[in-house]
Design a protein around this motif. Structure first.
Motif, PDB file in Angstrom:
ATOM      1  N   ALA A  66      12.026   7.193  -6.784  1.00  0.00           N
ATOM      2  CA  ALA A  66      13.311   6.596  -6.400  1.00  0.00           C
ATOM      3  C   ALA A  66      13.609   6.794  -4.929  1.00  0.00           C
ATOM      4  CB  ALA A  66      14.429   7.191  -7.249  1.00  0.00           C
ATOM      5  N   ASN A  67      13.421   8.011  -4.419  1.00  0.00           N
ATOM      6  CA  ASN A  67      13.719   8.283  -3.020  1.00  0.00           C
ATOM      7  C   ASN A  67      12.757   7.571  -2.081  1.00  0.00           C
ATOM      8  OD1 ASN A  67      15.896  10.576  -2.286  1.00  0.00           O
ATOM      9  ND2 ASN A  67      15.095  10.934  -4.344  1.00  0.00           N
ATOM     10  N   ALA A  68      11.475   7.498  -2.469  1.00  0.00           N
ATOM     11  CA  ALA A  68      10.509   6.774  -1.656  1.00  0.00           C
ATOM     12  C   ALA A  68      10.869   5.287  -1.598  1.00  0.00           C
ATOM     13  CB  ALA A  68       9.098   6.955  -2.223  1.00  0.00           C
TER      14      ALA A  68
ATOM     15  N   LYS B  91      12.106   3.215   1.760  1.00  0.00           N
ATOM     16  CA  LYS B  91      11.382   2.004   2.149  1.00  0.00           C
ATOM     17  C   LYS B  91      12.325   0.808   2.197  1.00  0.00           C
ATOM     18  CE  LYS B  91       7.587  -0.396   2.964  1.00  0.00           C
ATOM     19  NZ  LYS B  91       6.767  -0.196   4.171  1.00  0.00           N
ATOM     20  N   GLY B  92      13.244   0.739   1.231  1.00  0.00           N
ATOM     21  CA  GLY B  92      14.207  -0.351   1.203  1.00  0.00           C
ATOM     22  C   GLY B  92      15.088  -0.363   2.435  1.00  0.00           C
TER      23      GLY B  92
ATOM     24  N   GLY C 262      13.423  -6.076   0.585  1.00  0.00           N
ATOM     25  CA  GLY C 262      14.335  -4.962   0.415  1.00  0.00           C
ATOM     26  C   GLY C 262      14.932  -4.939  -0.982  1.00  0.00           C
ATOM     27  N   LEU C 263      15.196  -6.118  -1.542  1.00  0.00           N
ATOM     28  CA  LEU C 263      15.730  -6.208  -2.896  1.00  0.00           C
ATOM     29  C   LEU C 263      14.745  -5.634  -3.909  1.00  0.00           C
ATOM     30  CD1 LEU C 263      18.030  -7.276  -4.709  1.00  0.00           C
ATOM     31  CD2 LEU C 263      16.797  -9.435  -4.820  1.00  0.00           C
ATOM     32  N   GLN C 264      13.471  -5.875  -3.697  1.00  0.00           N
ATOM     33  CA  GLN C 264      12.435  -5.340  -4.579  1.00  0.00           C
ATOM     34  C   GLN C 264      12.476  -3.812  -4.598  1.00  0.00           C
ATOM     35  OE1 GLN C 264       8.487  -6.185  -3.215  1.00  0.00           O
ATOM     36  NE2 GLN C 264       7.503  -5.350  -5.045  1.00  0.00           N
ATOM     37  N   TRP C 265      12.572  -3.209  -3.416  1.00  0.00           N
ATOM     38  CA  TRP C 265      12.641  -1.752  -3.340  1.00  0.00           C
ATOM     39  C   TRP C 265      13.960  -1.243  -3.933  1.00  0.00           C
ATOM     40  CZ3 TRP C 265       8.275   0.449  -2.897  1.00  0.00           C
ATOM     41  CH2 TRP C 265       7.266  -0.114  -2.115  1.00  0.00           C
ATOM     42  N   GLY C 266      15.022  -2.030  -3.778  1.00  0.00           N
ATOM     43  CA  GLY C 266      16.297  -1.663  -4.373  1.00  0.00           C
ATOM     44  C   GLY C 266      16.223  -1.604  -5.888  1.00  0.00           C
ATOM     45  N   LEU C 267      15.518  -2.560  -6.489  1.00  0.00           N
ATOM     46  CA  LEU C 267      15.362  -2.568  -7.945  1.00  0.00           C
ATOM     47  C   LEU C 267      14.585  -1.341  -8.424  1.00  0.00           C
ATOM     48  CD1 LEU C 267      14.590  -6.353  -8.501  1.00  0.00           C
ATOM     49  CD2 LEU C 267      16.612  -5.118  -9.312  1.00  0.00           C
ATOM     50  N   LEU C 268      13.541  -0.968  -7.698  1.00  0.00           N
ATOM     51  CA  LEU C 268      12.792   0.238  -8.049  1.00  0.00           C
ATOM     52  C   LEU C 268      13.669   1.479  -7.915  1.00  0.00           C
ATOM     53  CD1 LEU C 268       9.308  -0.458  -6.404  1.00  0.00           C
ATOM     54  CD2 LEU C 268       9.833  -0.344  -8.847  1.00  0.00           C
ATOM     55  N   THR C 269      14.483   1.491  -6.863  1.00  0.00           N
ATOM     56  CA  THR C 269      15.413   2.601  -6.676  1.00  0.00           C
ATOM     57  C   THR C 269      16.362   2.719  -7.858  1.00  0.00           C
ATOM     58  OG1 THR C 269      15.338   2.314  -4.268  1.00  0.00           O
ATOM     59  CG2 THR C 269      17.202   3.537  -5.160  1.00  0.00           C
ATOM     60  N   MET C 270      16.916   1.601  -8.275  1.00  0.00           N
ATOM     61  CA  MET C 270      17.832   1.581  -9.408  1.00  0.00           C
ATOM     62  C   MET C 270      17.154   2.101 -10.670  1.00  0.00           C
ATOM     63  SD  MET C 270      19.670  -1.721 -11.195  1.00  0.00           S
ATOM     64  CE  MET C 270      18.080  -2.392 -11.720  1.00  0.00           C
ATOM     65  N   LEU C 271      15.946   1.616 -10.953  1.00  0.00           N
ATOM     66  CA  LEU C 271      15.242   1.986 -12.176  1.00  0.00           C
ATOM     67  C   LEU C 271      14.961   3.478 -12.243  1.00  0.00           C
ATOM     68  CD1 LEU C 271      13.649   1.316 -14.754  1.00  0.00           C
ATOM     69  CD2 LEU C 271      11.673   0.811 -13.299  1.00  0.00           C
TER      70      LEU C 271
END
Length: 309
Positions: A73-75, A79-80, A143-152
């Motif tokens: 999540a932090n990575a 990146k996002g 950035g949205l892609q990394w945001g989704l990973l962050t959320m998950l």
């Protein structure tokens, strides 16, 4: 007292997001920075526990999963912030309740009432408005892609935290295991990146000796730039940023134990507002009306979801 803890956690996490965004725009080695963040958390949790003496029960083993999920999540969040708009990444750091509510239903049979369903509709509508904004560019989609990973993975971290509390794990030993796991993962990633960078340098040197001008292999991300921060400075700054990270967790877990879960969650989710204000007034990010509407709806959905969960 739990209200003070929750508000303090929101403030700490908001500061963490701002520091991540600011640092992501600097010539710095990401893995070493985040290793410092997690090393700081480990040392602080262990150091405080020397004086408090909280017990090490079997539940602290869940900290291994928390560390793994938090590592991802932090990575992803860092990146996002490096490739996307700070306001959008900040939004997704407040969306893990969507993952948590769905998983809680599947794992523990917790059902959604009409207000929770309404909250999900509002959140989804907000995300659709953001996604289909006319001002959305390729870099922001990334950035949205990394945001989704962050959320998950922040959602999965929250679920692991809940499971640890159900097993009776104490706060500081649990956080020590969590941050120790994250530090190990980021440290390993940094060592691998250094190895790849050194091999890249050797190949360039060999090509120059042979007089070849056709060496075109893409350089690893860790290849140093002329203005890149030194390892010592990067590690030290990471440990400073880590103070806000571990402080937020130290405040949040007691708040959940002592207060009303939905209200505590709603208060802690307000960390997003700090980054949004920073993006709007310090970074001078300009958002279209559609993006503003989407952000407003999504934030409203977060508040409803957490208040009514």
């Amino acid at each position: 007292m739990w209200f003070v803890f929750a508000a303090a956690a929101a403030t700490c996490f908001g500061l963490r997001g701002i520091l991540y965004q600011w640092t992501s725009q600097r010539p710095i080695e990401r893995s070493l920075l985040l290793f410092g963040v997690y090393l700081s958390g480990t040392l602080i949790a262990l150091g405080i526990n020397v004086f408090t003496g909280q017990p090490w029960s079997r539940g602290v083993v869940i900290g291994l999963l928390m560390g793994l999920f938090s590592f991802i999540a932090n990575a992803s969040m860092y990146k996002g912030y490096a490739v996307g708009k700070a306001s959008l990444i900040a939004l997704f750091t407040g969306l893990p309740p969507v993952i948590v509510v769905i998983a809680a239903y599947l794992l523990w049979g917790e059902t959604l009432n009409i207000w929770q369903l309404l909250s999900f509709v509002v959140v989804i509508l907000g995300l659709l408005l953001i996604k289909y904004s006319q001002d959305f560019k390729i870099g922001q989609l990334k950035g949205l892609q990394w945001g989704l990973l962050t959320m998950l993975f922040f959602g999965m971290t929250d679920l692991s935290s809940k499971q640890a509390t159900l097993l009776g794990a104490s706060t500081l030993p649990l956080l020590a295991v969590m941050y120790g796991t994250g530090a190990t993962l980021f440290g390993t990633q940094w060592a691998i990146n250094r190895f790849k960078a050194s091999r890249h340098a050797v190949r360039i040197a060999a090509a120059e000796v042979e007089g070849s001008a056709t060496y075109t292999e893409t350089a690893p991300e860790t290849v140093a730039t002329p203005n890149q921060w030194s390892n010592g400075k990067t590690l030290g700054w990471g440990m400073f940023v880590g103070i806000s990270n571990v402080a937020g967790m130290i405040f949040l877990i007691p708040a959940f134990r002592e207060g009303v879960t939905g209200i505590v969650s709603a208060i802690s989710a307000m960390n997003v507002v700090f980054v949004l204000l920073y993006a709007r007034f310090y970074l001078k990010e300009i958002m279209s009306r559609r993006e503003i509407s989407g952000l407003t709806l999504a934030l409203a959905g977060i508040v409803l979801l957490r208040l009514l969960a």
